[in-house]
Scaffold this active site. Structure first.
Site, PDB file in Angstrom:
ATOM      1  N   ASN A  10       0.871  -1.177   0.000  1.00 37.19           N
ATOM      2  CA  ASN A  10       0.000   0.000   0.000  1.00 37.19           C
ATOM      3  C   ASN A  10       0.908   1.227   0.000  1.00 37.19           C
ATOM      4  O   ASN A  10       1.483   1.574   1.022  1.00 37.19           O
ATOM      5  CB  ASN A  10      -0.881  -0.028   1.262  1.00 37.19           C
ATOM      6  CG  ASN A  10      -1.687   1.239   1.438  1.00 37.19           C
ATOM      7  OD1 ASN A  10      -1.784   2.061   0.518  1.00 37.19           O
ATOM      8  ND2 ASN A  10      -2.266   1.416   2.627  1.00 37.19           N
ATOM      9  N   TRP A  11       1.015   1.854  -1.178  1.00 33.99           N
ATOM     10  CA  TRP A  11       1.952   2.986  -1.303  1.00 33.99           C
ATOM     11  C   TRP A  11       1.390   4.261  -0.671  1.00 33.99           C
ATOM     12  O   TRP A  11       2.085   5.255  -0.571  1.00 33.99           O
ATOM     13  CB  TRP A  11       2.271   3.245  -2.778  1.00 33.99           C
ATOM     14  CG  TRP A  11       3.033   2.137  -3.465  1.00 33.99           C
ATOM     15  CD1 TRP A  11       3.357   0.908  -2.958  1.00 33.99           C
ATOM     16  CD2 TRP A  11       3.551   2.156  -4.799  1.00 33.99           C
ATOM     17  NE1 TRP A  11       4.052   0.178  -3.885  1.00 33.99           N
ATOM     18  CE2 TRP A  11       4.187   0.921  -5.031  1.00 33.99           C
ATOM     19  CE3 TRP A  11       3.551   3.109  -5.831  1.00 33.99           C
ATOM     20  CZ2 TRP A  11       4.813   0.611  -6.246  1.00 33.99           C
ATOM     21  CZ3 TRP A  11       4.162   2.791  -7.033  1.00 33.99           C
ATOM     22  CH2 TRP A  11       4.789   1.558  -7.236  1.00 33.99           C
ATOM     23  N   LYS A  12       0.135   4.234  -0.312  1.00 31.97           N
ATOM     24  CA  LYS A  12      -0.545   5.410   0.274  1.00 31.97           C
ATOM     25  C   LYS A  12      -0.350   6.644  -0.624  1.00 31.97           C
ATOM     26  O   LYS A  12      -0.291   6.504  -1.830  1.00 31.97           O
ATOM     27  CB  LYS A  12      -0.039   5.651   1.699  1.00 31.97           C
ATOM     28  CG  LYS A  12      -0.109   4.391   2.558  1.00 31.97           C
ATOM     29  CD  LYS A  12       0.041   4.693   4.011  1.00 31.97           C
ATOM     30  CE  LYS A  12       0.104   3.392   4.787  1.00 31.97           C
ATOM     31  NZ  LYS A  12       0.025   3.583   6.209  1.00 31.97           N
ATOM     32  N   HIS A  98      -9.455   1.133   4.801  1.00 29.53           N
ATOM     33  CA  HIS A  98      -8.192   1.289   5.534  1.00 29.53           C
ATOM     34  C   HIS A  98      -8.446   2.219   6.718  1.00 29.53           C
ATOM     35  O   HIS A  98      -9.246   3.153   6.627  1.00 29.53           O
ATOM     36  CB  HIS A  98      -7.122   1.878   4.603  1.00 29.53           C
ATOM     37  CG  HIS A  98      -5.754   1.851   5.205  1.00 29.53           C
ATOM     38  ND1 HIS A  98      -5.340   2.756   6.152  1.00 29.53           N
ATOM     39  CD2 HIS A  98      -4.722   0.997   5.023  1.00 29.53           C
ATOM     40  CE1 HIS A  98      -4.101   2.458   6.518  1.00 29.53           C
ATOM     41  NE2 HIS A  98      -3.692   1.401   5.849  1.00 29.53           N
ATOM     42  N   GLU A 100      -6.877   4.581   7.844  1.00 31.65           N
ATOM     43  CA  GLU A 100      -6.653   6.012   7.564  1.00 31.65           C
ATOM     44  C   GLU A 100      -7.872   6.624   6.873  1.00 31.65           C
ATOM     45  O   GLU A 100      -8.187   7.794   7.077  1.00 31.65           O
ATOM     46  CB  GLU A 100      -5.371   6.174   6.726  1.00 31.65           C
ATOM     47  CG  GLU A 100      -4.141   5.948   7.602  1.00 31.65           C
ATOM     48  CD  GLU A 100      -2.912   5.422   6.885  1.00 31.65           C
ATOM     49  OE1 GLU A 100      -2.863   5.470   5.644  1.00 31.65           O
ATOM     50  OE2 GLU A 100      -1.990   4.961   7.588  1.00 31.65           O
ATOM     51  N   GLU A 168      -5.344  -5.057  10.495  1.00 35.22           N
ATOM     52  CA  GLU A 168      -4.308  -4.057  10.717  1.00 35.22           C
ATOM     53  C   GLU A 168      -4.603  -3.312  12.017  1.00 35.22           C
ATOM     54  O   GLU A 168      -5.413  -2.365  12.016  1.00 35.22           O
ATOM     55  CB  GLU A 168      -4.295  -3.050   9.568  1.00 35.22           C
ATOM     56  CG  GLU A 168      -4.043  -3.650   8.207  1.00 35.22           C
ATOM     57  CD  GLU A 168      -3.452  -2.628   7.243  1.00 35.22           C
ATOM     58  OE1 GLU A 168      -2.323  -2.828   6.817  1.00 35.22           O
ATOM     59  OE2 GLU A 168      -4.111  -1.613   6.970  1.00 35.22           O
ATOM     60  N   GLY A 174       2.616   1.997  10.823  1.00 39.88           N
ATOM     61  CA  GLY A 174       3.627   3.044  10.699  1.00 39.88           C
ATOM     62  C   GLY A 174       4.328   3.398  12.002  1.00 39.88           C
ATOM     63  O   GLY A 174       5.006   4.424  12.069  1.00 39.88           O
ATOM     64  N   SER A 214       3.473  -2.382  10.369  1.00 33.36           N
ATOM     65  CA  SER A 214       4.920  -2.433  10.625  1.00 33.36           C
ATOM     66  C   SER A 214       5.573  -3.759  10.228  1.00 33.36           C
ATOM     67  O   SER A 214       6.500  -4.219  10.903  1.00 33.36           O
ATOM     68  CB  SER A 214       5.207  -2.081  12.091  1.00 33.36           C
ATOM     69  OG  SER A 214       4.816  -0.746  12.358  1.00 33.36           O
TER      70      SER A 214
END
Ligand code: PEP
Length: 253
Positions: A10-12, A98, A100, A168, A174, A214
């Site tokens: 997932n490159w975000k 996700h 986020e 997650e 992160g 992570s």
């Protein structure tokens, strides 16, 4: 029941055009160099890079996915992207729910469920994310939170072919913090039980449940060798092709 591991990046909201193309080419090269890999690979760049990354991946066994989609096929939804548009660009996967997006955009389980249904309709595989916050983990609610998220965000038409679950823990994303392997296995096993209640045992046994939070080359082996962990959703480490590929190699792919 053998489930093929999925190693997903997932490159975000990262990478401009040249960086994204470079990263995709390096991932493609690294995956090719592995020869006949036992795993499936997926990269999910931002919308702006999907076309270019698709070209950069030509000939490599790396699938393309997006990081979100709208639930409508088209229409007056300024700034949104529909699942059919993603399919048209060559995507086969889309990440949904996700943490986020749940936090930044207030996405509810109900909305995520609608998006997943729309993704399925467009023949995209939905990677549906779930996971507890630190406060919820500390209150002993991790399994219950994930249970509710599965019941609310996984549509009834989900199969092992069109859906992947990504567990997650929000506090592990992160941060460099990772739950113990016992904690990861406890949640994954519980998630599979809830999936069995919702979708039937056969589907639940075939459906992949990824761990995310992570993941790096040094912890990939212990996390991805747990019985109910069927791959990884990788954020930070997916931005370095050699780390992304090393995670796969260390996981026995
Ligand atoms: C993610 O956001 O999906 C993720 C797992 O991030 P990281 O690997 O950086 O923790």
């Amino acid at each position: 029941m053998a489930r093929k591991k999925l190693i997903a990046g997932n490159w975000k909201m990262n990478c401009l055009l040249a960086e994204g193309i470079d990263l995709a080419k390096n991932v493609a090269g690294g995956v090719k160099a592995m020869g006949k890999a036992q795993c499936e690979f997926l990269v999910c760049p931002p919308f702006t890079l999907l076309s270019s990354v698709k070209k950069a991946l030509r000939g490599a066994k790396v699938a393309l996915g997006a990081q979100d989609c709208h639930m409508a096929e088209n229409g007056a939804h300024t700034g949104d992207i529909s699942p059919v548009m993603l399919k048209d660009l060559g995507c086969t996967y889309v990440i949904l729910g996700h943490s986020e997006r749940r936090a930044d955009h207030g996405e509810s389980d109900e909305l995520i469920c609608q998006k997943a249904e729309a993704a399925h309709k467009a023949e995209l595989k939905a990677v549906i994310c779930i996971g507890e916050t630190l406060a919820q983990r500390e209150a002993g609610q991790a399994v219950e939170v994930c249970r509710k998220q599965i019941l609310g965000s996984v549509p009834a038409d989900s199969t092992a072919n069109n859906t992947v679950i990504a567990y997650e823990p929000v506090w592990a994303i992160g941060t460099g913090k990772v739950p113990t392997t016992d904690d990861v296995e406890e949640v994954h096993a519980a998630v599979r039980k809830v999936l069995a209640q919702k979708l039937g045992k056969a589907t639940a046994n075939k459906m992949r449940i990824l761990y995310g939070g992570s993941v790096k080359p040094s912890n990939a082996k212990e996390l991805l060798s747990l019985p109910d962990v069927d791959g990884a959703l990788i954020g930070g480490a997916s931005l370095k092709a050699e780390d992304f590929v090393a995670i796969a190699k260390n996981s026995g792919c």
